[in-house]
Enzyme design. Structure first.
Site, mmCIF file in Angstrom:
data_model
loop_
_atom_site.group_PDB
_atom_site.id
_atom_site.type_symbol
_atom_site.label_atom_id
_atom_site.label_comp_id
_atom_site.label_asym_id
_atom_site.label_seq_id
_atom_site.Cartn_x
_atom_site.Cartn_y
_atom_site.Cartn_z
ATOM 1 N N ARG A 14 -12.823 -18.466 18.278
ATOM 2 C CA ARG A 14 -13.052 -17.950 17.250
ATOM 3 C C ARG A 14 -11.155 -17.467 16.437
ATOM 4 N NH1 ARG A 14 -15.826 -13.530 15.903
ATOM 5 N NH2 ARG A 14 -14.718 -11.397 14.946
ATOM 6 N N CYS A 42 -22.453 -20.497 16.205
ATOM 7 C CA CYS A 42 -21.528 -21.254 17.072
ATOM 8 C C CYS A 42 -20.865 -21.610 16.074
ATOM 9 C CB CYS A 42 -21.923 -21.384 18.353
ATOM 10 S SG CYS A 42 -23.288 -22.827 18.328
ATOM 11 N N ARG A 72 -25.083 -23.672 20.659
ATOM 12 C CA ARG A 72 -24.689 -22.005 22.319
ATOM 13 C C ARG A 72 -25.417 -20.851 21.055
ATOM 14 N NH1 ARG A 72 -18.197 -22.250 21.703
ATOM 15 N NH2 ARG A 72 -19.133 -23.627 19.521
#
Length: 131
Positions: free
Chosen positions: A32, A70, A76
């Site tokens: 991220r 994700c 995820r």
């Protein structure tokens, strides 16, 4: 009754994003910070997600729809969405969350289709506040 997890497309999410009752939860880990993120999304890394699930429920109070993603929304994102759904079924507390969704194709699909990406480092992202 167990909650079901549904999928939402990037276009559907984009049309709903300005809706005040939606929270977007990014469960990617370190990527991220260098790949950018969906504007206004909250960051709950998958590695520590289970430990922080009650914090998440508090942070999204007042939202009725929570959308997880994700990178590709194959492992995820759906795993964390299922964990939240199971948690909500167990706590029996009225959270107001009615819909737990997963963003189809995840962040990578969102970005590849030309949807807006924010590269700020603010936590939470405030570019177009989700609050």
């Amino acid at each position: 009754m167990a909650r079901t997890i549904s999928y939402i497309t990037g276009s559907q999410l984009l049309s709903l994003k300005h809706h005040p009752n939606i929270a977007v939860i990014d469960v990617r880990d370190e990527e991220r910070s260098y790949d950018g993120h969906i504007t206004g999304s909250l960051h709950y890394a998958s590695g520590s997600f289970t430990d922080k699930i009650s914090n998440l429920v508090q942070e999204v109070k007042g939202k009725d729809t929570v959308v997880f993603h994700c990178a590709l929304s194959q492992v995820r994102g759906p795993t964390c969405a299922k964990r939240l759904a199971n948690y909500l079924d167990e706590v029996k507390e009225e959270t107001g969350i009615n819909n737990v969704l997963v963003l189809e194709r995840g962040f990578n699909g969102w970005e590849a289709s030309g949807k807006p990406v924010c590269r700020c480092t603010d936590v939470p992202c405030k570019a177009e506040s989700a609050h």
